[in-house]
Design an enzyme around this catalytic site. Sequence first.
Site, PDB file in Angstrom:
ATOM      1  N   ASN A  48       0.813  -1.233   0.000  1.00 62.90           N
ATOM      2  CA  ASN A  48       0.000   0.000   0.000  1.00 62.90           C
ATOM      3  C   ASN A  48       0.843   1.278   0.000  1.00 62.90           C
ATOM      4  OD1 ASN A  48       0.800  -0.239   2.690  1.00 62.90           O
ATOM      5  ND2 ASN A  48      -1.070   0.690   3.460  1.00 62.90           N
ATOM      6  N   GLY A  52       2.463  -5.046   7.797  1.00 61.32           N
ATOM      7  CA  GLY A  52       1.436  -5.803   7.084  1.00 61.32           C
ATOM      8  C   GLY A  52       0.298  -6.142   8.026  1.00 61.32           C
ATOM      9  N   SER A  53      -0.377  -7.263   7.736  1.00 60.96           N
ATOM     10  CA  SER A  53      -1.569  -7.591   8.509  1.00 60.96           C
ATOM     11  C   SER A  53      -1.200  -8.187   9.874  1.00 60.96           C
ATOM     12  CB  SER A  53      -2.424  -8.589   7.741  1.00 60.96           C
ATOM     13  OG  SER A  53      -1.777  -9.851   7.730  1.00 60.96           O
ATOM     14  N   GLY A 103       1.701 -10.841  10.619  1.00 70.17           N
ATOM     15  CA  GLY A 103       2.671 -10.300  11.577  1.00 70.17           C
ATOM     16  C   GLY A 103       2.868 -11.222  12.767  1.00 70.17           C
ATOM     17  N   GLU A 157       4.697  -3.542  12.437  1.00 64.32           N
ATOM     18  CA  GLU A 157       3.746  -2.473  12.192  1.00 64.32           C
ATOM     19  C   GLU A 157       2.526  -3.122  11.581  1.00 64.32           C
ATOM     20  OE1 GLU A 157       2.710   0.489  13.311  1.00 64.32           O
ATOM     21  OE2 GLU A 157       4.890   0.639  13.311  1.00 64.32           O
ATOM     22  N   CYS A 194      -2.869   1.913   6.592  1.00 64.53           N
ATOM     23  CA  CYS A 194      -3.058   1.437   7.979  1.00 64.53           C
ATOM     24  C   CYS A 194      -3.685   2.542   8.791  1.00 64.53           C
ATOM     25  CB  CYS A 194      -1.782   1.071   8.700  1.00 64.53           C
ATOM     26  SG  CYS A 194      -0.432   0.572   7.772  1.00 64.53           S
ATOM     27  N   GLU A 224       8.481   3.499  13.819  1.00 64.70           N
ATOM     28  CA  GLU A 224       9.305   3.763  12.640  1.00 64.70           C
ATOM     29  C   GLU A 224       9.396   5.267  12.452  1.00 64.70           C
ATOM     30  OE1 GLU A 224       9.371   0.429   9.556  1.00 64.70           O
ATOM     31  OE2 GLU A 224       7.269   0.935   9.801  1.00 64.70           O
TER      32      GLU A 224
END
Length: 495
Positions: free
Chosen positions: A135, A210-211, A215, A233, A267, A447
């Site tokens: 994304n 990601g999801s 994750g 994340e 997200c 991050e």
Amino acid sequence: MTTTFRSVNPARPDDVVGEFPAHTADDVDAAVVRAAEAQRAWARVPVPTRAEVVAAAGAVLAERKQELADLVAREAGKVLVEAGGDVQEAIDMAAFVAGQGRAAMGETVPSELGDKLCWTTRQPVGVVGLITPWNFPVAIPSWKVFPALLAGNGIVIKPSEHAPACCEAFVAACAEAGLPEGLVQVVHGAAEPAAALAVHPGVGAVSFTGSVATGRKVAAAAMESGPRVLSLELGGKNAMVVRPDADLDLALDGAIFGAFGTSGQRCTSTSRLIVHPDVAEELVGRIVERAEALRLGDPRDPTVDVGPVITAAAAERIAGMVEAAVAEGATVATGGKPVTVAGCEGGAFFAPTVLTGVRPDHRIAREEVFGPVLAVMEVADLDEAIDVVNGVEYGLSAAVYTRDISTALRAVERIDTGIVYVNAPTIGAEIPLPFGGTKHTGNGFREAGTRGIEQFSQIKTVYVDYSGRLQKAQIDTHPIDTGAGAAPGPREEDA
Ligand code: UN1
């Protein structure tokens, strides 16, 4: 023979963006070995020199911004202006990280003993494994690659199988900027290379965006197979709270951009609107009107407002979530289904959707949709609205719209998310500040900002004693009375 897979344009699935090798665990192994070899020399390069390479990569990205934005639009389905933002985020990250190459990297404190120095420094982790989503197919690789490079690491990156070409283009820009041969390795595919990377004994840190489901698998495997730094994340269920005194024009613009920008696939996308009953009818009515006026279509067409979602399967999944919401009692105020766009037949489009009558216990109010769906809940009391914001397992981003300073600050204080906006939507974080969330959104890492570099380096605490004798911390300064007379004192010549 290596098997391959195709990356296609989600707006026009006949348009094949590229064909890529589906790498295996053995390929990952070879990539880790190559990155490790190159890393040994890179670790000895002074940090400001590493920073120059990062700055040069930013310059190449800036030069190619238009071309890269077009690729992001074509492969990830983002409308051109947002695709440009994606690339700009990488350019900004390069500038920020390059600046960090000449910033403080540690702390120094006075020692409790004389003739002794105490400081911290940072050392590389070694080889880091990066697993990135589609994304933000240029921005998110940059959030990880640039800090990891500055910190002196070799890199193996596994981009999403839906955006391999964007990652290749990003890494090619870094190579052109003078990145040492072999230092950044790209592996392609879906679960197999990701899993192999997460458990590889030669990988000292794993960073995943990601999801939640993936994750958790990555995290469990990574922790079980060896000690390593792990940053996760994951998802969001981001809420916008609109109070009765809010500037409704502003809240309207924020809701449209937050919920339907990037087709709701950030997200940070706004997926819940928690609105005061006094203004709900007006605001929701205007959101529905604007949602219906949004032009869906080929994201590379500059007159288009909303592009496709990433795959037809994603559109189906989103439709299923809307159906389940209706079954639980929600009402579709607009949208709710996949749509066909003339000229983009077969494209994965989903109508911008507003659901009213949602209750906080509905699944649609708790589960991440990752699509253009806004669930509306009416709540009068501020504390109750904040409880609703906090009542989900995610904690990435939240927004509050009000003209009242006390309301704003109370919300900022009590909302349990990693990022809070006042009078701005839940999307649009900037590079110099930490990005990440609470609860199941991640594992506490952030991050971006200066903290982004920490996840890719190990802190080393250094003590240098130049007194020429044994000094004992905590003991020499405050000796205990043992009753056995004086403790052994300083050596003769020091006395
Ligand atoms: C993401 O969706 O994973 O704050 C990242 C934002 C962007 C980054 C989103 N700057 O919306």
